[in-house]
Design a protein around this motif. Structure first.
Motif: not given
Length: 370
Positions: A97-103, A208-213, A200-201, A269-275
């Motif tokens: 959630n805190a990752s972003g390129a570049p560092v 909650l999904a990340t941008y990359e996901q 909700a997720c 709404d929300a975009f969720c990520f399920s593994a």
């Protein structure tokens, strides 16, 4: 005047004299230098250089929830050493959630220590305590092994090797294999602020999904014309087929981005990520259809529990769950998964079909998890 200069001249002559140790300027090529006199009276200066290399064969690794995963990291010296040296190894983590390129340099301050090892001694920290170890299959192998991978273990991991003044590192991205799905409240569309979307997720065994996901899901064909929260607090939605009301018919396919929104005041709404999960989602065969209360009891009576939306999406995407029968899920929605599209089972493409949130006294089948 000459008398005053004599000490300085003597020092210069001493530095240039045969056998004297000279000074060599610092070098910026990553080597450690040591001047050595050869003792042959010619005043020749040599150097011994040792460079530390830290490498990884994979910049990103993906794994299933609950599994063990290895993040590769190796170090070596150039030239190769004849005897081992005492090194310190530190693994740190920047959550997804805190990752972003570049560092940026300030981002490194947010990294959390995972483990530190010196020789055979090692210590792990926080939520990783007792779940991580170094692989050590060969000299220089400092790969990190994480057991029982969790939903929130994703992010950028840094492998740092320290040898005296030398300090080199590499990073490896850890991703979960899973599926992104849109989710909205029983109260209707655009009813969730950021924190409501998070909850909700979580209620659906997801995050909650990340941008990359979300971007990866869009590349796989996800098309959804309703904006939803992401883990970084932005609001976006994926469009593969541009059309009116979804950014315009003339716009290019991609992620529509509303940017950052106030996390309390704005509602979407929300975009969720399920593994993937260790259990199994299945349609419970019954002689008669059930209302919601009966469905919950039937799953419990079968040794399981009623499945969540996230579990159904994970089973559909990752295990190929395919059933053309509508069934209750834990949030009170009614859905069914189609891995192979066919007549009388909804649209002509695979997906999880939804009947929304019908009254709970209506009768349907039920999907259980065990």
């Amino acid at each position: 005047m000459l008398a005053l200069l004599r000490p300085l001249l003597a020092a210069c002559v001493c530095l240039l004299a045969p056998g004297a140790r000279g000074w060599s300027p610092p070098r910026g090529d990553g080597f450690h230098y040591q001047d050595i006199s050869d003792g042959n009276g010619k005043g020749e200066i040599y150097f011994n250089g040792v460079r530390l290399h830290v490498e990884t064969p994979r910049l990103s690794v993906s794994a299933a929830r609950g599994s063990s995963v290895t993040l590769p990291c190796h170090f070596r010296y150039e030239p190769e050493l004849s005897a081992p040296r005492r090194t310190r190894v530190k693994w740190s983590w920047l959550p997804a959630n805190a990752s972003g390129a570049p560092v940026a340099p300030e981002a490194l301050a947010r990294e959390t220590e995972v483990m530190v090892a010196v020789g055979d001694r090692q210590r792990s920290y926080g939520g990783f305590r007792g779940r991580v170890r170094l692989r050590r299959l060969a000299p220089g192998d400092m790969s990190l092994v994480i057991a029982e991978m969790r939903l929130n273990d994703t992010g950028r991991y840094r492998c740092e090797v320290i040898d005296g003044l030398e300090d080199e590192s590499v990073t490896v991205e850890l991703e979960l294999r899973g599926v992104v799905f849109p989710y909205y409240s029983q109260r209707g569309r655009y009813q969730l602020n950021f924190f409501g979307a998070q909850q909700a997720c979580q209620d659906q065994e997801a995050t909650l999904a990340t941008y990359e996901q979300l971007f990866s899901a869009w590349e796989d064909g996800l098309d959804w014309c309703n904006a939803g929260w992401l883990a970084d607090g932005t609001v976006q939605y994926p469009i593969t087929a541009p059309r009116a009301g979804c950014g315009g018919a003339a716009s290019a396919p991609g992620l529509r981005n509303y940017g950052q929104r106030h996390r309390l005041l704005y509602r979407y709404d929300a975009f969720c990520f399920s593994a993937s999960l260790k259990g199994t989602v299945y349609f419970l065969k019954q002689r008669t259809k059930l209302n919601f209360t009966e469905a919950v009891q039937a799953c419990a009576g079968d040794g399981g529990r009623i499945a969540t939306v996230g579990q159904m999406y994970a089973a559909w995407r990752l295990a190929g769950l395919d059933r053309c029968d509508a069934g209750w899920l834990s949030d009170g929605s009614v859905r069914y998964p189609i891995a192979k599209a066919r007549a009388n089972c909804g649209p002509p493409e695979p997906g999880v079909r939804s009947f929304g949130f019908p009254p709970r006294n209506m009768d349907f089948g039920v999907y259980c998890y065990r």
